[in-house]
Write an enzyme that holds these catalytic residues in place. Structure first.
Site, PDB file in Angstrom:
ATOM      1  N   ASP A 104      10.723  -2.339  31.502  1.00 51.10           N
ATOM      2  CA  ASP A 104      11.219  -3.435  32.251  1.00 51.10           C
ATOM      3  C   ASP A 104      11.327  -3.226  33.729  1.00 51.10           C
ATOM      4  OD1 ASP A 104      12.695  -5.805  32.398  1.00 51.10           O
ATOM      5  OD2 ASP A 104      14.470  -5.322  31.583  1.00 51.10           O
ATOM      6  N   PHE A 154      13.998 -12.138  26.859  1.00 49.89           N
ATOM      7  CA  PHE A 154      14.473 -11.012  25.708  1.00 49.89           C
ATOM      8  C   PHE A 154      13.925 -11.175  24.410  1.00 49.89           C
ATOM      9  CE2 PHE A 154      17.133  -8.902  22.890  1.00 49.89           C
ATOM     10  CZ  PHE A 154      17.440  -7.700  23.635  1.00 49.89           C
ATOM     11  N   VAL A 155      13.246 -10.330  24.204  1.00 53.78           N
ATOM     12  CA  VAL A 155      12.263 -10.182  22.824  1.00 53.78           C
ATOM     13  C   VAL A 155      12.698  -9.444  21.636  1.00 53.78           C
ATOM     14  CG1 VAL A 155      10.335 -11.155  23.996  1.00 53.78           C
ATOM     15  CG2 VAL A 155      10.628  -8.848  23.766  1.00 53.78           C
TER      16      VAL A 155
HETATM   17  P1  5GP Z   1      14.279  -0.416  31.890  1.00 50.41           P
HETATM   18  O1  5GP Z   1      14.881   0.568  32.264  1.00 50.41           O
HETATM   19  O2  5GP Z   1      12.738  -0.695  32.159  1.00 50.41           O
HETATM   20  O3  5GP Z   1      14.838  -1.800  32.693  1.00 50.41           O
HETATM   21  O4  5GP Z   1      14.616  -0.833  30.385  1.00 50.41           O
HETATM   22  C1  5GP Z   1      13.598  -0.652  29.312  1.00 50.41           C
HETATM   23  C2  5GP Z   1      14.642  -0.642  28.032  1.00 50.41           C
HETATM   24  O5  5GP Z   1      15.454  -1.728  27.971  1.00 50.41           O
HETATM   25  C3  5GP Z   1      13.605  -0.640  26.909  1.00 50.41           C
HETATM   26  O6  5GP Z   1      13.331   0.615  26.268  1.00 50.41           O
HETATM   27  C4  5GP Z   1      14.347  -1.533  25.785  1.00 50.41           C
HETATM   28  O7  5GP Z   1      15.293  -0.871  25.198  1.00 50.41           O
HETATM   29  C5  5GP Z   1      15.258  -2.482  26.701  1.00 50.41           C
HETATM   30  N1  5GP Z   1      14.651  -3.821  26.911  1.00 50.41           N
HETATM   31  C6  5GP Z   1      14.063  -4.396  27.972  1.00 50.41           C
HETATM   32  N2  5GP Z   1      13.535  -5.562  27.719  1.00 50.41           N
HETATM   33  C7  5GP Z   1      13.917  -5.646  26.262  1.00 50.41           C
HETATM   34  C8  5GP Z   1      13.853  -6.852  25.440  1.00 50.41           C
HETATM   35  O8  5GP Z   1      13.156  -8.082  25.799  1.00 50.41           O
HETATM   36  N3  5GP Z   1      14.159  -6.847  24.217  1.00 50.41           N
HETATM   37  C9  5GP Z   1      14.762  -5.665  23.766  1.00 50.41           C
HETATM   38  N4  5GP Z   1      15.040  -5.622  22.612  1.00 50.41           N
HETATM   39  N5  5GP Z   1      14.885  -4.730  24.571  1.00 50.41           N
HETATM   40  C10 5GP Z   1      14.556  -4.717  25.891  1.00 50.41           C
END
Ligand code: 5GP
Length: 185
Positions: A104, A154-155
């Site tokens: 993300d 958010f999925v």
């Molecule tokens: P980042 O550090 O890249 O911002 O966040 C990554 C983490 O956020 C992912 O490993 C996941 O755990 C969580 N995450 C990000 N977007 C989503 C989403 O749409 N759904 C879910 N269930 N988790 C998400």
């Protein structure tokens, strides 16, 4: 209430995911033939994806796991990550593929890349099921394999949870507003 009733929209259905995972496995077979890679699954979100990937991967490889917890929420990401579980095996001089559910902002992946590179692997690549490119903050991540580009929504499903539920849905979908409004994940 069944889990399916809580889903507003399916983004990637079961057959689409299955086919894409097979393609990713083929790409990896080509890239890692004779290199005995270590697939590092990030608990808990990537588990369903990792298991399907490893079963489709027709070359020798190993599987290991890590777990991290992010400080702050999705909307106030600080980039600070706490290591909850480290690898069981050494990865020095090994070809490492970090298997993620979602990249993300990329802050979690960035932390993990730094941590793993410090152990001097022979190579390091990221394989993520979903890529939310529009939200990226961390630059220059070694994203070698991407299942699907995902919108900024958010999925849940196929390993992804909301408050520890919905992981067992066979598809990836968006939660209904009413469910999501009960509170942040
Ligand atoms: P980042 O550090 O890249 O911002 O966040 C990554 C983490 O956020 C992912 O490993 C996941 O755990 C969580 N995450 C990000 N977007 C989503 C989403 O749409 N759904 C879910 N269930 N988790 C998400």
């Amino acid at each position: 209430m069944g889990l399916h009733e809580d889903i507003a929209e399916v983004l990637f259905d079961e057959a689409t995911i299955r086919e894409r995972v097979r393609q990713l496995a083929h790409e990896m077979e080509r890239d890692y033939a004779g290199r005995d890679p270590v697939l590092v699954g990030m608990l808990r979100g990537s588990v369903y994806f990792l298991v399907d990937l490893t079963r489709a991967l027709g070359i020798p490889h190993e599987v290991d796991f890590m777990a991290v917890a992010a400080y702050g929420t999705r909307h106030a990401a600080t980039g600070a990550v706490r290591l909850l579980k480290d690898l069981d095996e050494e990865v020095t001089d090994r070809h490492v593929v970090l298997v993620e559910d979602v990249v993300d902002t990329g802050l979690t992946a960035s932390y993990l890349v730094r941590l793993l590179r410090a152990r001097r692997p022979a190579s390091l690549a990221i394989c993520t099921l979903l890529d939310k490119r529009a939200r990226r903050i961390a630059p220059n991540l070694p994203l070698a394999y991407v299942g699907f580009e995902a919108p900024d929504r958010f999925v849940v499903g196929y390993g992804l949870d909301y408050r520890q539920r919905y992981r067992n849905l066979p598809y990836i979908g968006v939660l209904r507003e009413e469910v999501f409004r009960e509170g942040p994940p």
